[in-house]
Design a protein around this motif. Structure first.
Motif, short mmCIF file in Angstrom:
data_model
loop_
_atom_site.label_atom_id
_atom_site.label_comp_id
_atom_site.label_asym_id
_atom_site.label_seq_id
_atom_site.Cartn_x
_atom_site.Cartn_y
_atom_site.Cartn_z
N UNK A 44 86.73 96.17 -19.04
CA UNK A 44 86.94 96.62 -20.42
C UNK A 44 86.09 97.86 -20.65
N UNK A 45 86.68 98.87 -21.26
CA UNK A 45 85.94 100.05 -21.68
C UNK A 45 85.95 100.06 -23.19
N UNK A 46 84.76 100.11 -23.77
CA UNK A 46 84.61 100.18 -25.23
C UNK A 46 84.31 101.62 -25.61
N UNK A 47 85.11 102.19 -26.50
CA UNK A 47 84.84 103.52 -27.03
C UNK A 47 84.18 103.34 -28.38
N UNK A 48 82.90 103.61 -28.44
CA UNK A 48 82.12 103.36 -29.65
C UNK A 48 81.75 104.66 -30.34
N UNK A 49 81.67 104.60 -31.64
CA UNK A 49 81.25 105.75 -32.43
C UNK A 49 79.74 105.91 -32.27
N UNK A 50 79.30 107.11 -31.93
CA UNK A 50 77.87 107.38 -31.73
C UNK A 50 77.26 107.73 -33.08
N UNK A 51 76.37 106.86 -33.56
CA UNK A 51 75.78 107.02 -34.87
C UNK A 51 74.32 107.45 -34.83
N UNK A 52 73.54 106.88 -33.91
CA UNK A 52 72.11 107.18 -33.85
C UNK A 52 71.55 106.77 -32.49
#
Length: 131
Positions: A44-52
């Protein structure tokens, strides 16, 4: 740090959950949310929003201790996390400088295959805007 160098192992997903509880982090779920894919049953590849800079810990807590792909330039900004992740195999660094001989697609495919073989049965987080 010394404990890591002598072989002490600690799960970063559990540590992330502990940090979130200390900071009294609360998570909200949208009405249309679905459960996170089970990364122990397949890749599984998770594409996450980079916040901090806290993303590593938040996402490790939410996703149960995944691997992370990161540019090598990030390591000096988070030295303890970078060294811990590198020594335990869940922080995968690459250098964006220069151009690989076979091109980026071929290089990244081999890089991911090689790294995943060392930390199997867990998903992989990409921060598209930061990687």
């Amino acid at each position: 740090l010394v404990a890591l160098l002598i072989g002490f192992s600690s799960q970063h997903g559990v540590f992330g959950q502990h940090l979130c509880s200390l900071l009294k982090t609360r998570f909200a779920h949208a009405a249309c949310s679905r459960p996170v894919l089970d990364d122990t049953k397949g890749a599984v590849v998770y594409l996450c929003n980079h916040r901090s800079w806290g993303d590593f810990w938040i996402d490790a807590a939410i996703l149960g201790g995944t691997s992370f792909v990161s540019r090598l330039a990030v390591a000096p900004a988070i030295p303890f996390t970078a060294l811990w992740g590198y020594l335990q195999g869940w922080m995968w660094f690459f250098n964006r400088n220069g151009k690989p001989k076979d091109g980026w697609l071929q290089w990244m495919t081999e890089f991911l295959r090689r790294q995943h073989s060392m930390f199997p049965n867990k998903g992989l987080v990409f921060y598209p805007e930061g990687t």
